[in-house]
Design a protein around this motif. Structure first.
Motif, PDB file in Angstrom:
ATOM      1  N   THR A 184      -0.570   1.890  -2.083  1.00  0.00           N
ATOM      2  CA  THR A 184      -0.154   0.826  -2.971  1.00  0.00           C
ATOM      3  C   THR A 184       1.062   0.425  -2.248  1.00  0.00           C
ATOM      4  OG1 THR A 184       1.123   2.159  -4.618  1.00  0.00           O
ATOM      5  CG2 THR A 184      -1.082   1.463  -5.131  1.00  0.00           C
ATOM      6  N   GLN A 185       2.140   1.349  -2.123  1.00  0.00           N
ATOM      7  CA  GLN A 185       3.453   0.991  -1.566  1.00  0.00           C
ATOM      8  C   GLN A 185       3.236   0.170  -0.300  1.00  0.00           C
ATOM      9  OE1 GLN A 185       5.937   0.852  -3.780  1.00  0.00           O
ATOM     10  NE2 GLN A 185       4.350   1.379  -4.887  1.00  0.00           N
ATOM     11  N   CYS A 186       2.442   0.972   0.610  1.00  0.00           N
ATOM     12  CA  CYS A 186       2.323   0.444   2.167  1.00  0.00           C
ATOM     13  C   CYS A 186       1.584  -0.849   2.271  1.00  0.00           C
ATOM     14  CB  CYS A 186       1.428   1.536   2.681  1.00  0.00           C
ATOM     15  SG  CYS A 186       0.997   0.818   4.280  1.00  0.00           S
ATOM     16  N   VAL A 187       0.705  -1.147   1.300  1.00  0.00           N
ATOM     17  CA  VAL A 187       0.089  -2.361   1.093  1.00  0.00           C
ATOM     18  C   VAL A 187       1.161  -3.571   0.915  1.00  0.00           C
ATOM     19  CG1 VAL A 187      -1.652  -3.902   0.134  1.00  0.00           C
ATOM     20  CG2 VAL A 187      -2.314  -1.814   0.911  1.00  0.00           C
ATOM     21  N   LYS A 188       1.849  -3.268  -0.116  1.00  0.00           N
ATOM     22  CA  LYS A 188       2.957  -4.106  -0.686  1.00  0.00           C
ATOM     23  C   LYS A 188       3.826  -4.281   0.237  1.00  0.00           C
ATOM     24  CE  LYS A 188       6.281  -3.762  -4.658  1.00  0.00           C
ATOM     25  NZ  LYS A 188       6.378  -2.889  -5.829  1.00  0.00           N
ATOM     26  N   GLU A 189       4.310  -3.530   0.976  1.00  0.00           N
ATOM     27  CA  GLU A 189       5.385  -3.523   1.935  1.00  0.00           C
ATOM     28  C   GLU A 189       4.790  -4.494   3.120  1.00  0.00           C
ATOM     29  OE1 GLU A 189       7.409   0.184   2.859  1.00  0.00           O
ATOM     30  OE2 GLU A 189       7.621   0.773   0.825  1.00  0.00           O
ATOM     31  N   GLU A 190       3.730  -3.958   3.459  1.00  0.00           N
ATOM     32  CA  GLU A 190       3.173  -4.554   4.880  1.00  0.00           C
ATOM     33  C   GLU A 190       2.770  -5.968   4.836  1.00  0.00           C
ATOM     34  OE1 GLU A 190       0.698  -2.729   7.845  1.00  0.00           O
ATOM     35  OE2 GLU A 190       1.773  -0.629   7.356  1.00  0.00           O
ATOM     36  N   THR A 191       2.609  -6.443   3.397  1.00  0.00           N
ATOM     37  CA  THR A 191       2.037  -7.869   3.203  1.00  0.00           C
ATOM     38  C   THR A 191       3.211  -8.595   2.435  1.00  0.00           C
ATOM     39  OG1 THR A 191       1.256  -7.396   0.748  1.00  0.00           O
ATOM     40  CG2 THR A 191      -0.273  -7.097   2.910  1.00  0.00           C
ATOM     41  N   ASP A 192       4.623  -8.074   2.592  1.00  0.00           N
ATOM     42  CA  ASP A 192       5.737  -8.640   1.912  1.00  0.00           C
ATOM     43  C   ASP A 192       5.258  -9.049   0.482  1.00  0.00           C
ATOM     44  OD1 ASP A 192       7.254  -8.925   4.103  1.00  0.00           O
ATOM     45  OD2 ASP A 192       6.067 -10.284   4.952  1.00  0.00           O
ATOM     46  N   LEU A 248     -15.029   6.419  -3.449  1.00  0.00           N
ATOM     47  CA  LEU A 248     -15.262   6.572  -2.289  1.00  0.00           C
ATOM     48  C   LEU A 248     -15.396   8.026  -1.774  1.00  0.00           C
ATOM     49  CD1 LEU A 248     -12.760   3.812  -0.630  1.00  0.00           C
ATOM     50  CD2 LEU A 248     -15.280   3.816  -0.710  1.00  0.00           C
ATOM     51  N   GLU A 249     -14.786   8.745  -2.485  1.00  0.00           N
ATOM     52  CA  GLU A 249     -14.891  10.134  -2.386  1.00  0.00           C
ATOM     53  C   GLU A 249     -16.160  10.822  -2.796  1.00  0.00           C
ATOM     54  OE1 GLU A 249     -12.283  12.907  -4.447  1.00  0.00           O
ATOM     55  OE2 GLU A 249     -12.721  14.675  -3.176  1.00  0.00           O
ATOM     56  N   ALA A 250     -16.827  10.186  -3.964  1.00  0.00           N
ATOM     57  CA  ALA A 250     -18.032  10.499  -4.352  1.00  0.00           C
ATOM     58  C   ALA A 250     -19.091  10.026  -3.441  1.00  0.00           C
ATOM     59  CB  ALA A 250     -18.213   9.987  -5.495  1.00  0.00           C
ATOM     60  N   GLU A 251     -18.836   9.086  -2.683  1.00  0.00           N
ATOM     61  CA  GLU A 251     -19.751   8.445  -1.722  1.00  0.00           C
ATOM     62  C   GLU A 251     -19.843   9.347  -0.279  1.00  0.00           C
ATOM     63  OE1 GLU A 251     -19.435   4.224  -1.219  1.00  0.00           O
ATOM     64  OE2 GLU A 251     -19.193   4.058  -3.350  1.00  0.00           O
ATOM     65  N   GLY A 252     -18.576  10.196  -0.103  1.00  0.00           N
ATOM     66  CA  GLY A 252     -18.853  10.747   1.058  1.00  0.00           C
ATOM     67  C   GLY A 252     -17.993  10.194   2.081  1.00  0.00           C
ATOM     68  N   GLU A 265      -2.743   0.561  -9.745  1.00  0.00           N
ATOM     69  CA  GLU A 265      -3.465   1.807  -9.790  1.00  0.00           C
ATOM     70  C   GLU A 265      -4.737   1.926 -10.690  1.00  0.00           C
ATOM     71  OE1 GLU A 265       0.671   3.167 -11.464  1.00  0.00           O
ATOM     72  OE2 GLU A 265       0.378   4.717  -9.795  1.00  0.00           O
ATOM     73  N   GLY A 266      -4.811   1.046 -11.488  1.00  0.00           N
ATOM     74  CA  GLY A 266      -6.255   1.090 -12.319  1.00  0.00           C
ATOM     75  C   GLY A 266      -7.276   0.633 -11.595  1.00  0.00           C
ATOM     76  N   ALA A 267      -7.151   0.050 -10.285  1.00  0.00           N
ATOM     77  CA  ALA A 267      -8.161  -0.402  -9.463  1.00  0.00           C
ATOM     78  C   ALA A 267      -8.322   0.453  -8.279  1.00  0.00           C
ATOM     79  CB  ALA A 267      -8.000  -1.975  -8.825  1.00  0.00           C
ATOM     80  N   LEU A 268      -7.102   1.039  -7.972  1.00  0.00           N
ATOM     81  CA  LEU A 268      -7.235   1.879  -6.582  1.00  0.00           C
ATOM     82  C   LEU A 268      -7.865   3.328  -7.027  1.00  0.00           C
ATOM     83  CD1 LEU A 268      -6.442   2.322  -3.856  1.00  0.00           C
ATOM     84  CD2 LEU A 268      -4.283   3.011  -4.474  1.00  0.00           C
TER      85      LEU A 268
END
Lengths: 116, 116
Positions: free
Chosen positions: A31-39, A56-60, A46-49
DNA sequence: TTTGATACATAAGAAACTGATGTATATTTG
DNA sequence: CAAATATACATCAGTTTCTTATGTATCAAA
């Protein structure tokens, strides 16, 4: 800040490609990285992530390993082999899609020089 | 065929900008036009399109007029003034978003020449 | 010590689509 | 000419996924 609809459509692409780029990340870090890199123009909630990471883990596509940071447990995610393939595939799809949309909207398009 | 998630995120943009480009269209025409202009890579389903058109009309972004074609009634949509503004705004947003994502995914990106 | 940041998670409700079904007219094809 | 396909609208149950809020807990800073 972009509309949530646009972000929704590429959330999986963003997460997987970021992991492909950086190897190993934990949820909050994403979350922090995306926020920073996209200004601040893309802010993942978090509720979506977290549910997405679990899916994604369950899907392997993702593997996790827990790490103790002080008394807290941090959960790192990294791509599996199929996750890596999926990341490449989604990025390629987004680029093609983006071009298709631009062609479709053609009369609206600003000159290519704008993107240089 | 692109993933439904990608299409979802830009459905409104596609419909409004297409109407901006062509002035006046009916629902079925929109599905066919998008399909043709994207070589089948984007296929809007009627179950997604018609409810969207109804919502956009309810929001005041679209106006309708019915036309009799033989014994059938065809429903034409066109942008209102605010619909036109919204179309421009969504197209601009998509372009900016597209650039932001490309920057974010940077290491994956093909050379700009690819898009020329 | 209290506020804000870090870090995870879950859940009720909302929003929007998928896929199917329904109705009806028009056209094409065997 | 009958059947299949295309045109053209619409709705809806079920599904998916996000939004927003809540909850727990540690850590740093003021």
């Amino acid at each position: 800040m972009y509309s949530s609809e646009l972000i929704k459509g590429t959330l999986k692409t963003i997460v997987l490609s970021l992991l492909a780029k950086r190897g190993r990340m934990y949820g909050y870090e994403i979350t922090q990285c995306v926020k920073e890199e996209t200004d601040g123009k893309i802010q993942l909630t978090e509720g979506a992530l977290y549910p997405l990471l679990h899916r994604l883990e369950a899907e392997g596509l993702l593997e996790t390993e827990k790490e103790n940071i002080g008394k807290r447990v941090r959960k790192y995610y990294r791509l599996t082999e199929s996750g890596n393939a999926e990341a490449s595939s989604l990025v390629a799809e987004f680029q093609a899609f983006s071009k298709t949309i631009n062609d479709l909207l053609h009369p609206f398009l600003l000159k290519p020089s704008y993107y240089a």
